[in-house]
Enzyme design. Sequence first.
Site, PDB file in Angstrom:
ATOM      1  N   HIS A  51       0.823  -1.206   0.000  1.00  0.00           N
ATOM      2  CA  HIS A  51       0.000   0.000   0.000  1.00  0.00           C
ATOM      3  C   HIS A  51       0.861   1.261   0.000  1.00  0.00           C
ATOM      4  CE1 HIS A  51      -2.845   2.857   2.199  1.00  0.00           C
ATOM      5  NE2 HIS A  51      -3.487   2.550   1.095  1.00  0.00           N
ATOM      6  N   ARG A  52       0.845   1.990  -1.100  1.00  0.00           N
ATOM      7  CA  ARG A  52       1.659   3.213  -1.267  1.00  0.00           C
ATOM      8  C   ARG A  52       3.142   2.927  -1.055  1.00  0.00           C
ATOM      9  NH1 ARG A  52      -1.883   7.054   2.762  1.00  0.00           N
ATOM     10  NH2 ARG A  52      -3.907   6.173   2.206  1.00  0.00           N
ATOM     11  N   GLU A  90       0.609  -0.633  -4.817  1.00  0.00           N
ATOM     12  CA  GLU A  90      -0.549   0.263  -4.900  1.00  0.00           C
ATOM     13  C   GLU A  90      -0.088   1.717  -4.853  1.00  0.00           C
ATOM     14  OE1 GLU A  90      -3.926   2.694  -3.283  1.00  0.00           O
ATOM     15  OE2 GLU A  90      -1.900   2.377  -2.477  1.00  0.00           O
ATOM     16  N   ASP A 100      -1.521   6.142  -5.890  1.00  0.00           N
ATOM     17  CA  ASP A 100      -2.644   7.071  -6.076  1.00  0.00           C
ATOM     18  C   ASP A 100      -2.268   8.131  -7.110  1.00  0.00           C
ATOM     19  OD1 ASP A 100      -4.200   6.208  -3.481  1.00  0.00           O
ATOM     20  OD2 ASP A 100      -2.155   6.636  -2.831  1.00  0.00           O
ATOM     21  N   HIS A 113      -1.515  10.840  -2.490  1.00  0.00           N
ATOM     22  CA  HIS A 113      -2.765  10.344  -1.941  1.00  0.00           C
ATOM     23  C   HIS A 113      -3.712  11.467  -1.541  1.00  0.00           C
ATOM     24  CE1 HIS A 113      -5.456   9.078   1.367  1.00  0.00           C
ATOM     25  NE2 HIS A 113      -5.592   7.984   0.629  1.00  0.00           N
ATOM     26  N   GLU A 117      -4.805   3.617  -8.088  1.00  0.00           N
ATOM     27  CA  GLU A 117      -6.064   4.239  -7.691  1.00  0.00           C
ATOM     28  C   GLU A 117      -6.176   5.623  -8.307  1.00  0.00           C
ATOM     29  OE1 GLU A 117      -8.465   5.966  -3.806  1.00  0.00           O
ATOM     30  OE2 GLU A 117      -6.853   4.491  -3.479  1.00  0.00           O
ATOM     31  N   LYS A 147      -7.605   9.068  -8.084  1.00  0.00           N
ATOM     32  CA  LYS A 147      -8.201   9.912  -7.045  1.00  0.00           C
ATOM     33  C   LYS A 147      -9.107  10.985  -7.653  1.00  0.00           C
ATOM     34  CE  LYS A 147      -6.970   9.198  -3.153  1.00  0.00           C
ATOM     35  NZ  LYS A 147      -7.552   8.183  -2.238  1.00  0.00           N
ATOM     36  N   ASP A 201       0.245  -1.954   4.631  1.00  0.00           N
ATOM     37  CA  ASP A 201       1.383  -1.049   4.848  1.00  0.00           C
ATOM     38  C   ASP A 201       2.623  -1.822   5.284  1.00  0.00           C
ATOM     39  OD1 ASP A 201      -0.236   1.094   4.294  1.00  0.00           O
ATOM     40  OD2 ASP A 201      -0.366   1.831   6.352  1.00  0.00           O
TER      41      ASP A 201
END
Length: 577
Positions: free
Chosen positions: A250-251, A277, A279, A292, A352, A354, A477
């Site tokens: 995640h990120r 992942e 954003d 994000h 993702e 945004k 994370d």
Amino acid sequence: MLNGDIGFQANGSTVLFDNVKVSSFEQGLTPVENAGAFLPQEPETKIINAPTLIGQSLAAAESSNTASVLLKVERNGAGELVTDGVPLHEALANVQNMRIPILHIETKGIERAIIESLDAAQTTDVHIVSPHPEIVKAITNLMPTARGGIIYTKNSFNKHDINELIRTVHASNAKVALIPEKLLDAENVHYLHTRMVAVWGIGAEDEDRAHTLIHTGADGIITDNPAASIEALGKYPENTIVKRPIVAAHRGVPSLAPENTMAGYRLAYELGADQIETDLQLTKDGHLIIMHDLTVNRTTNGTGAVSDLTFDEIRQLDAGIKYSEEFAGEQVPTFREFLQEFKGKDVILLIELKGVGIEEQVIREIEEEGMVDQVVLQSFDLGSMIDSYRLKPEIPVGYLYSAAVPATTEAKIKNAQKMMDYGTSNKVTLNASYGSTYEEFITYMRQRGMLTMHWTFRGEEPFRDKLAEGLIGPITDYMQWLTDSPIRLETPIKKINLKPGKTSTVQAKAFVNYRTAKKENIASELFVADDNGIVRLNGNTIEAVSPGTAQVFVKHTFTMLGTEWNIVGEPIEVIVK
């Protein structure tokens, strides 16, 4: 609208409705009496996230009570649709609310007749599979809640073939590939999984081949001999992991490096992430950058909304200094930099969106960088994903959402049905928050061939509990929590012949990282499910006791997320004579 009004209800959110369109329907609706949500019975097994069992015919399904049944549909001489000589509407009625029907169709031109038969039998929970993508697409367009699958018929299955199949599956409104057992292995099944394609293997004609198919990590077993698979599934030790999870970083790895930076992404790759992942947002002057929050305030040394800043202004910011001095100088990455860094590497980029309205530019940059086969898109805005699929249907798309868990088992299954229909009709996977998932939801998706990603794991306890329930796609994370866990055990020998009183010692090796194909010796022990007096086990040594045949597993027990799990190799056939 003369005799009533319309009400809207939202739970836990504030919603503004505008430009509501109402269409009237004068005729009475046909009651759907047999469309109840249900979970078919599954064989007993101690495998976590075990493959669902699919009978290759009505007779096969009925002989062993499989969860689903494959019905090959043809037109007879009288022009009727039949399966195994039985009128299709009768076959559908016979399996209603007991088994999930999977209609195998190769004849073109009968698409509307199929829909009529489904309507006549009041069947809505159904799969449409075919080697012809145009048939799958035509029927799923006519019946949007029908799920699609592509039957693979080529003899070769190299990387080019696999990528072509993935594109075909997604572009055909499908989520499943049906592939002969002989073409499958753990590597290519996981490759398909990371690109959001579920795999149903065709074969498992005997118990030995059922074990082989189970060990590929396939999501379903289509077989004419379900009894062999049921026997095989019942022989594994407690908490056995066969199917490797699809782990998304995640990120990057924000527990070890600043989020949404190239340093964090590279670390995620080094730690073995299956997906990374990120954003996307658009700057004031139209550049796609990775961020994000709507503002740069939290993660950089600057202030202001992304949409109010130019690319050059954002490029001057330090995206690492707030995390620690070690990362001082990290820039906010562009989307192109992110794509270029991982092009051709064994990782998928989970992107993702945004902002709304950036879909065309996102897909254009993906195409220009040659990354169509390495990306998955997702968004909290369903319309954005519908637009993305329309623009490039070969790219899988997911809908992010969060919802309350229903209180009763019946309500949970009904909710899973509702969400499955919602996702299928909109061509998206259901990427819910992990708190929105529950065991019945996970099982419902698995039995019906939808892979899903779930966010965001930051605690070991819920992570452990959801993996134990069969969740396949964790977004976390803490990529490092899973990095050192073994992912496959390799049995060095398939068959051993012994005379009574003789012994044989087995030493297994484990794959600890698919990306580097690294193997190492690992502590293991032998396991046998049925103590039938044929062999006696002592650590890694097999002692023959009396004539007969026994299946012996090499087992490794390891600790991950604070609990013990097992991986096992394919069973060794021990023949004592």
